[in-house]
Scaffold this motif. Structure first.
Motif, PDB file in Angstrom:
ATOM      1  N   LEU A 278       0.875  -1.126  -0.120  1.00 32.32           N
ATOM      2  CA  LEU A 278      -0.200   0.131  -0.023  1.00 32.32           C
ATOM      3  C   LEU A 278       0.766   1.322  -0.239  1.00 32.32           C
ATOM      4  CD1 LEU A 278      -2.681  -0.991   2.656  1.00 32.32           C
ATOM      5  CD2 LEU A 278      -3.004  -1.029   0.070  1.00 32.32           C
ATOM      6  N   ALA A 282       0.993   4.290  -2.805  1.00 35.49           N
ATOM      7  CA  ALA A 282       0.676   5.493  -2.467  1.00 35.49           C
ATOM      8  C   ALA A 282       1.971   6.206  -2.904  1.00 35.49           C
ATOM      9  CB  ALA A 282       0.752   5.795  -0.997  1.00 35.49           C
ATOM     10  N   ARG A 297      -6.441   7.562   0.293  1.00 37.59           N
ATOM     11  CA  ARG A 297      -6.583   6.173   0.603  1.00 37.59           C
ATOM     12  C   ARG A 297      -7.921   6.339   1.149  1.00 37.59           C
ATOM     13  NH1 ARG A 297      -4.282   2.252   4.780  1.00 37.59           N
ATOM     14  NH2 ARG A 297      -5.205   0.406   3.954  1.00 37.59           N
ATOM     15  N   PHE A 303      -8.139   3.447  -3.608  1.00 36.26           N
ATOM     16  CA  PHE A 303      -7.425   4.868  -3.659  1.00 36.26           C
ATOM     17  C   PHE A 303      -8.409   5.748  -4.473  1.00 36.26           C
ATOM     18  CE2 PHE A 303      -3.966   2.026  -2.260  1.00 36.26           C
ATOM     19  CZ  PHE A 303      -3.399   2.701  -1.500  1.00 36.26           C
TER      20      PHE A 303
END
Length: 649
Positions: A278, A282, A297, A303
């Motif tokens: 994750l 990002a 998120r 997202f």
């Protein structure tokens, strides 16, 4: 205002002074504690050293007493205790050399040399006595007496020296403690006076409270793991952007992203690896967007990106395509390469979305449409939103449908090459929904894979396929069957045993059953895959890797996995006749499989030219619409009877 500023200055001065005073007081406490602790450590160490010297004194004394006993009656009974005691002080001397202080180590080294001579004298004395050498015995006895006396004297001197050192350490510690106690009393009195002035410290507390409130507001609006905006902040920014658009500003674009196979990574590699994935997503999203765009998120592996200055829906689609390209690709998670991919849906305000709620909802619908149909990117279209309620209840209906026997199997044949005989049948699941009619696997299998239903679904398909195979076998048609198995099944340690039970229940031959596993599972969790497949292979079940070539780094697992068959994905067979690259890739896959002693099945064969080409490449089996589309069970016998006609023409 001036009086307020003055009180504020006084308060801050008092706080600083109190802080310094408390720090000094704490430092004094630490110093005092360290002084006492250090003194105690030194005293304990010195005491331990003194104990070693004392034990040396005692052991030498015991050795000499045993020597005297032996000289009085030099027989075998008194000889053995003396022999056992010789050198008994050596461990204590070695300890002093390794752990004692400089003086003790030096003294131990000197005594060790003398002690070595002493033990040598004792052994010579015993030898002389054993040989009835009276003069030699007396000579060595005199030497031993002198050596023992000297050694004991040295040991006792060191005991006394260490005991004296302990007294000095304790005396110095007591003196230092008394001085520190006076300093502590003075500092305590000063701190007590400063505490009285600290009522105004509330101003500092207020400032700290304001700062904490700002931190809390940040945490409430940002994701703790990735540092991205969260759903709350996204909703606020969407509302603000729409308000700006209503005042004549640019339109608002919203992208919604959902990762593919994130649950498999989380379940297989653990939540830590999932968190790393994750954070990597990002990072890629931040790097692929403009500073004016907001990346958020929303939770789990979902997202969102709020686009600034978007003129129309197509612009949002262009950004979504670019974002997906930047996102997709392999990522290193704890030494294992995992493929990152996802599905993006996008929507636009003011049309077709007319509010903030619709903008979010439409992006979600588009994302689901892209994920369900493996499109990668999809924009919101009204016709794709007609079944949103049905999709919401799909899993509940599927659970009930499995129990009610609403599943059906269609079978697509595989032919052997070059003779074109029937080599087997692949079972393909269908769902006879009571309201929506007959549904293909793409309508419900992706949702089942993301839930706990995949195990139930796979076992139901296996049960039906083996039952149908038995019916055909009893009718005189013994044909192998293949069943697709999801990753969730192989992560269940009890799954191989349940497969074995189904084989026994239907009186099937394990070697006539092939389980087809998608390549992605080998990449995500090779250890779990190898363990489960090894158990299945031991039962005699054949293993096939399906859709080969779609994922990353799969070739590195072919040699270590227990496989029997490799199926070339249709995207490669479709390019055999149209591009040199496609033919080269297919040929390389076939050569690799043959080198590993695997049977090769080419999927997606739709014309005679492609079939002839794969025969020339050495492919053993073929499957596709040229031979037969998937048929219900009652259509298979007729096809098998008629297949020999085109096969021999």
């Amino acid at each position: 205002m001036r009086d307020w500023l003055r009180r504020r200055a006084v308060a801050r001065t008092a706080v600083v002074a109190l802080t310094v005073g408390l720090a000094l007081l704490a430092a004094m406490a630490v110093v005092s504690s360290q002084t006492s602790s250090r003194a105690a450590d030194i005293a304990a160490a010195t005491q331990l050293t003194s104990q070693q010297w004392n034990e040396i004194y005692l052991k030498i004394s015991i050795e000499y007493e045993l020597l005297e006993d032996y000289l009085e009656s030099p027989d075998q009974a008194d000889r053995q205790p003396l022999l056992s005691s010789i050198g008994s002080a050596e461990p204590n001397l070695r300890w002093l050399l390794a752990n004692g202080g400089e003086a003790d180590a030096r003294q131990a080294m000197a005594l060790q040399n003398a002690y070595g001579g002493y033990t040598w004298t004792l052994r010579n004395l015993i030898d002389a006595a054993s040989a009835d050498d009276r003069p030699g015995t007396l000579k060595f006895a005199e030497q031993a007496a002198l050596s023992a006396s000297g050694l004991r004297r040295q040991a006792s001197v060191n005991v006394a020296r260490n005991n004296l050192s302990i007294g000095v350490v304790l005396r110095d510690a007591k003196r230092d403690t008394a001085r520190q106690l006076i300093a502590v009393k003075v500092l305590s009195a000063a701190d007590l006076l400063l505490v009285i002035l600290c009522g105004l410290v509330l101003l500092t507390y207020q400032k700290r409270t304001e700062r904490q409130a700002a931190d809390n507001d940040y945490r409430a609006s940002h994701d703790g793991l990735t540092g991205l905006a969260n759903r709350r902040l996204l909703t606020e920014r969407v509302t603000r952007a729409i308000a700006d658009a209503d005042r004549g500003g640019p339109g608002v674009g919203l992208l919604l992203l959902d990762l593919n196979r994130f649950k498999e990574v989380n379940d297989t590699l653990g939540h830590h690896s999932g968190d790393l994935l994750l954070m990597e997503v990002a990072r890629r999203l931040r790097g692929a967007t403009r500073p004016a765009d907001l990346v958020a998120r929303l939770g789990g592996d979902e997202f969102a990106v709020l686009l600034a200055d978007v003129e129309e829906l197509a612009d949002a689609g262009t950004v979504a395509q670019r974002l997906l390209i930047e996102l997709c690709g392999p990522a290193e998670l704890g030494g294992l390469t995992v493929d990152i991919s996802g599905s993006i849906g996008y929507s636009y305000y003011p049309a077709p979305s007319s509010s903030a709620e619709e903008l979010l909802q439409h992006a979600d619908v588009a994302m689901y449409h892209a994920k369900r149909n493996h499109l990668g990117v999809a924009g919101y279209e009204v016709e794709n939103d007609t079944n949103s309620f049905e999709q919401l209840t799909l899993l509940a209906d599927l659970r009930t449908g499995i129990d009610r026997g609403e599943l059906e199997l269609h079978y697509q044949p595989k032919i052997g090459l070059p003779g074109r005989s029937v080599a087997g049948l692949e079972a393909l699941v269908r769902w006879r929904h009571p309201i929506r009619g007959l549904l293909g696997p793409q309508a419900f299998v992706p949702e089942a894979e993301q839930s706990d239903l995949m195990l139930n679904l796979t076992e139901a398909v296996l049960d039906m396929a083996l039952g149908q195979q038995r019916a055909w076998r009893e009718a005189g048609r013994d044909v192998p069957v293949a069943v697709n198995v999801g990753a969730a099944c192989l992560r269940d340690s009890a799954f191989p045993a349940r497969v074995g039970e189904l084989i026994r229940r239907h009186d099937a031959v394990a070697g006539r059953l092939t389980l087809e596993i998608t390549e992605s599972f080998f990449i995500i969790d090779p250890d779990a895959a190898a363990a489960a497949l090894s158990v299945l292979r031991e039962q005699g079940v054949r293993i096939s890797i399906d859709d080969f070539g779609v994922g990353y780094s799969s070739m590195s697992y072919l040699q270590s996995m227990p496989l029997d068959e490799l199926k070339i994905d249709r995207k490669f067979t479709a390019e055999i006749l149209t591009t040199d690259r496609g033919r080269a890739i297919a040929g390389a896959i076939i050569d690799l499989a043959h080198a590993l002693d695997l049977t090769v099945v080419a999927e997606g064969i739709e014309d005679e030219q492609t079939l002839t080409a794969i025969v020339d490449m050495g492919c053993e089996q073929a499957q596709g619409y040229l031979m037969c589309r998937p048929l219900p069970p009652d259509g298979i016998p007729a096809w098998m009877d008629s297949w020999s006609v085109p096969a021999l023409s």
